[in-house]
Enzyme design. Structure first.
Site, PDB file in Angstrom:
ATOM      1  N   ARG A 144       1.094  -1.532  -0.342  1.00 30.43           N
ATOM      2  CA  ARG A 144       0.177   0.229   0.059  1.00 30.43           C
ATOM      3  C   ARG A 144       1.079   1.630   0.096  1.00 30.43           C
ATOM      4  NH1 ARG A 144      -4.438   1.341   3.907  1.00 30.43           N
ATOM      5  NH2 ARG A 144      -3.161   0.935   5.875  1.00 30.43           N
ATOM      6  N   TYR A 145       2.359   1.141   0.705  1.00 30.52           N
ATOM      7  CA  TYR A 145       3.073   1.968   0.510  1.00 30.52           C
ATOM      8  C   TYR A 145       4.513   1.928  -0.212  1.00 30.52           C
ATOM      9  CZ  TYR A 145       0.010   3.299   4.805  1.00 30.52           C
ATOM     10  OH  TYR A 145      -1.241   3.079   5.662  1.00 30.52           O
ATOM     11  N   ARG A 189       7.050  -0.433   1.471  1.00 28.87           N
ATOM     12  CA  ARG A 189       7.413  -0.858   1.964  1.00 28.87           C
ATOM     13  C   ARG A 189       5.879  -2.292   2.035  1.00 28.87           C
ATOM     14  NH1 ARG A 189       5.736   3.836   4.321  1.00 28.87           N
ATOM     15  NH2 ARG A 189       4.664   4.334   5.829  1.00 28.87           N
ATOM     16  N   CYS A 238      -2.333 -17.510  14.353  1.00 29.21           N
ATOM     17  CA  CYS A 238      -2.011 -17.352  15.734  1.00 29.21           C
ATOM     18  C   CYS A 238      -1.588 -18.273  17.313  1.00 29.21           C
ATOM     19  CB  CYS A 238      -2.262 -15.798  15.990  1.00 29.21           C
ATOM     20  SG  CYS A 238      -3.124 -14.675  15.211  1.00 29.21           S
ATOM     21  N   CYS A 263      -7.590 -13.155  18.772  1.00 29.69           N
ATOM     22  CA  CYS A 263      -8.187 -11.634  19.363  1.00 29.69           C
ATOM     23  C   CYS A 263      -9.629 -11.312  18.763  1.00 29.69           C
ATOM     24  CB  CYS A 263      -7.182 -10.787  19.621  1.00 29.69           C
ATOM     25  SG  CYS A 263      -5.490 -10.641  19.861  1.00 29.69           S
ATOM     26  N   CYS A 268     -10.082  -8.701  15.933  1.00 28.50           N
ATOM     27  CA  CYS A 268      -8.566  -9.313  14.768  1.00 28.50           C
ATOM     28  C   CYS A 268      -9.376  -8.646  13.454  1.00 28.50           C
ATOM     29  CB  CYS A 268      -8.336 -10.539  14.057  1.00 28.50           C
ATOM     30  SG  CYS A 268      -7.019 -10.699  13.214  1.00 28.50           S
ATOM     31  N   ARG A 313      -8.004  -9.103  10.523  1.00 24.85           N
ATOM     32  CA  ARG A 313      -7.365  -9.035   9.608  1.00 24.85           C
ATOM     33  C   ARG A 313      -9.111 -11.191   9.766  1.00 24.85           C
ATOM     34  NH1 ARG A 313      -2.302  -8.857   9.307  1.00 24.85           N
ATOM     35  NH2 ARG A 313      -2.409  -6.047   8.950  1.00 24.85           N
ATOM     36  N   ASP A 330     -10.340  -0.725  14.785  1.00 22.81           N
ATOM     37  CA  ASP A 330     -10.579  -1.163  12.954  1.00 22.81           C
ATOM     38  C   ASP A 330     -12.289  -1.668  12.770  1.00 22.81           C
ATOM     39  OD1 ASP A 330      -8.221   0.020  11.302  1.00 22.81           O
ATOM     40  OD2 ASP A 330      -7.377  -2.086  11.778  1.00 22.81           O
ATOM     41  N   ASP A 367      -6.615   4.108  10.168  1.00 26.19           N
ATOM     42  CA  ASP A 367      -6.523   2.953   9.758  1.00 26.19           C
ATOM     43  C   ASP A 367      -8.213   3.536   8.040  1.00 26.19           C
ATOM     44  OD1 ASP A 367      -4.737   1.948   7.229  1.00 26.19           O
ATOM     45  OD2 ASP A 367      -3.994   0.327   9.255  1.00 26.19           O
ATOM     46  N   LYS A 425      -2.625   4.701   6.499  1.00 23.74           N
ATOM     47  CA  LYS A 425      -2.674   5.743   7.945  1.00 23.74           C
ATOM     48  C   LYS A 425      -2.796   6.756   7.569  1.00 23.74           C
ATOM     49  CE  LYS A 425      -0.680   1.588   9.737  1.00 23.74           C
ATOM     50  NZ  LYS A 425      -0.259   0.195   8.809  1.00 23.74           N
TER      51      LYS A 425
HETATM   52  C1  LIG Z   1       1.042  -0.330   8.840  1.00 24.76           C
HETATM   53  C2  LIG Z   1       1.219  -1.128   7.366  1.00 24.76           C
HETATM   54  C3  LIG Z   1       2.569  -1.001   7.022  1.00 24.76           C
HETATM   55  C4  LIG Z   1       3.274   0.395   8.022  1.00 24.76           C
HETATM   56  O1  LIG Z   1       3.045   0.892   8.132  1.00 24.76           O
HETATM   57  P1  LIG Z   1       4.857   2.094   8.807  1.00 24.76           P
HETATM   58  O2  LIG Z   1       3.331   3.400   9.874  1.00 24.76           O
HETATM   59  O3  LIG Z   1       5.232   2.172   8.734  1.00 24.76           O
HETATM   60  O4  LIG Z   1       4.339   1.209  10.081  1.00 24.76           O
HETATM   61  C5  LIG Z   1       2.675  -1.293   6.115  1.00 24.76           C
HETATM   62  N1  LIG Z   1       1.932  -1.711   4.551  1.00 24.76           N
HETATM   63  C6  LIG Z   1       0.673  -1.632   5.020  1.00 24.76           C
HETATM   64  C7  LIG Z   1      -0.439  -2.313   4.303  1.00 24.76           C
HETATM   65  C8  LIG Z   1       0.335  -1.397   6.286  1.00 24.76           C
HETATM   66  O5  LIG Z   1      -0.758  -1.669   6.783  1.00 24.76           O
END
Ligand SMILES: *Cc1c(COP(=O)(O)O)cnc(C)c1O
Length: 373
Positions: free
Chosen positions: A116-117, A120, A129, A133, A136, A138, A297, A334, A339
């Site tokens: 998504r970003y 990363r 798990c 929880c 959750c 997910r 969420d 989120d 986020k």
């Molecule tokens: C939360 C999340 C991250 C990490 O976000 P940071 O702000 O770097 O901690 C990366 N990818 C996805 C899809 C996420 O939901």
């Protein structure tokens, strides 16, 4: 706390040796799963009992003997119990709730990768798990054996990361990646480490809290070979920081694993200022830097846990006043687009020469920029 855990072990597992109790394999094998065994250990309300016996649960129920003992040991044991025992309220679906509130599926170019970003990715390595929880995010896949994640799928995920040089940070998550055997985790990490552009590896886990026995010396020795390794620790309540947890976190910190916490803000569980201050201080003492306080969420069935954004903002203001700066996490919400970090507004007004600001103690102060105008 220590004595209560001892007492729990004597009461429910009188024949079991300390060696077995301290083995993570024994803990996993002896989890409380069946309605009748849950009934023996927990003081269940009528609506919890009916939910446990219902076929409507989206998540399995599974509680390690150790974590059951921690729940029993907390003063208000029903508080932590609520997070792992279903209730009929879980079957209520509100109009703003969704089975995939972060629309992770839309950001998934190959199975089990969420990209998504740009720099990363989230890499889902198992659907299991140690403890589930009820809130959750997910739950669409977690605990679902039909969603079984295979080693072939790991390969697909690793290849995707290899082919995308913009990815510098891989979040190994799930489920809980620490549920996997030492060998499997080592396999995944060593493949990720062979990718030149991957700078940091993060593990997202609650196992150091629900199954601290998992953090063995050998496993920590293995982990440190893949530095820089970060660990995002899911932790919700100060009662979770037991002697066992402290020892496990100390092993990780001594091995140079950089730890940050992720706390989900839960109504009636941890949405009190004193509880959060206590939790953050305990984490700092364990060398875990509070990283994120998440607004819960809107996953289907989460109504009983969700708070308003305003609750989060008020709590963060309290933390700023009462904690070391290192102890204040970011407040994160989120929504489907990604986020957002929220902070209480610190700019009260602005004029040509500068700003009227509100400091951490709530006092108004003037900041001049007149010479920069
Ligand atoms: C939360 C999340 C991250 C990490 O976000 P940071 O702000 O770097 O901690 C990366 N990818 C996805 C899809 C996420 O939901």
């Amino acid at each position: 706390m220590k004595e209560t855990i001892e007492r729990f072990k004597k009461q429910y597992f009188p024949e079991v040796s300390n060696q077995d109790w301290n083995s993570w394999h024994w803990q996993l094998k002896n989890r409380f799963v069946q309605p009748n065994s849950l009934k023996k250990v927990f003081n269940l309300s009528a609506t919890e009992w009916s939910a446990i016996n219902s076929t409507q649960c989206r998540l399995p129920i599974s509680i390690t003997p150790y974590y059951a003992a921690v729940i029993q040991a907390t003063q208000e044991s029903r508080i932590l119990q609520k997070t792992v025992i279903p209730d009929e309220e879980e079957f209520v679906r509100m109009p703003d709730e969704s089975i995939d509130p972060l629309i992770e599926k839309e950001y998934s170019p190959v199975p089990n990768i969420v990209h998504r970003y740009p720099n990363r990715v989230l890499f889902l390595t198992t659907q299991n798990c140690a403890v589930y929880c009820r809130y959750c995010t997910r739950s669409r896949m977690v605990g679902d054996d039909e969603y079984h994640i295979t080693p072939e799928q790991w390969q697909e995920g690793i290849n995707y990361i290899k082919n995308h040089t913009e990815i510098h940070d891989v979040i190994v998550s799930g489920g809980d990646p620490l549920y996997l055997t030492d060998g499997k985790i080592e396999g995944i990490l060593s493949q990720l480490r062979q990718i030149k552009h991957v700078q940091i590896i993060r593990l997202g886990t609650k196992i150091p809290i629900t199954l601290p026995q998992r953090i063995t010396d050998e496993w920590v020795e293995m982990l440190r070979r893949f530095h820089p390794v970060y660990l995002s620790l899911h932790v919700i309540h100060p009662s979770e920081i037991t002697e066992e947890v402290k020892i496990s976190l100390a092993k990780l910190a001594d091995a140079g694993i950089v730890m940050g916490s992720q706390t989900v803000l839960l109504r009636g569980i941890n949405d009190q200022p004193e509880i959060l201050v206590d939790l953050m201080e305990k984490l700092l003492c364990c060398r875990v830097r509070p990283y994120a306080l998440f607004i819960c969420d809107p996953v289907v069935g989460s109504l009983r846990f969700r708070t308003t954004l305003q609750t989060g903002l008020t709590l963060i203001e309290h933390l700023r006043k009462n904690l070391s700066g290192y102890g204040v996490p970011q407040l994160i919400v989120d929504p489907p687009g990604g986020k957002v970090a929220l902070s209480p507004s610190s700019i009260i007004s602005r004029n040509k020469g500068g700003y009227v600001l509100k400091n951490g103690c709530g006092e108004e102060i003037y900041y001049s920029e007149s010479s920069l105008a």
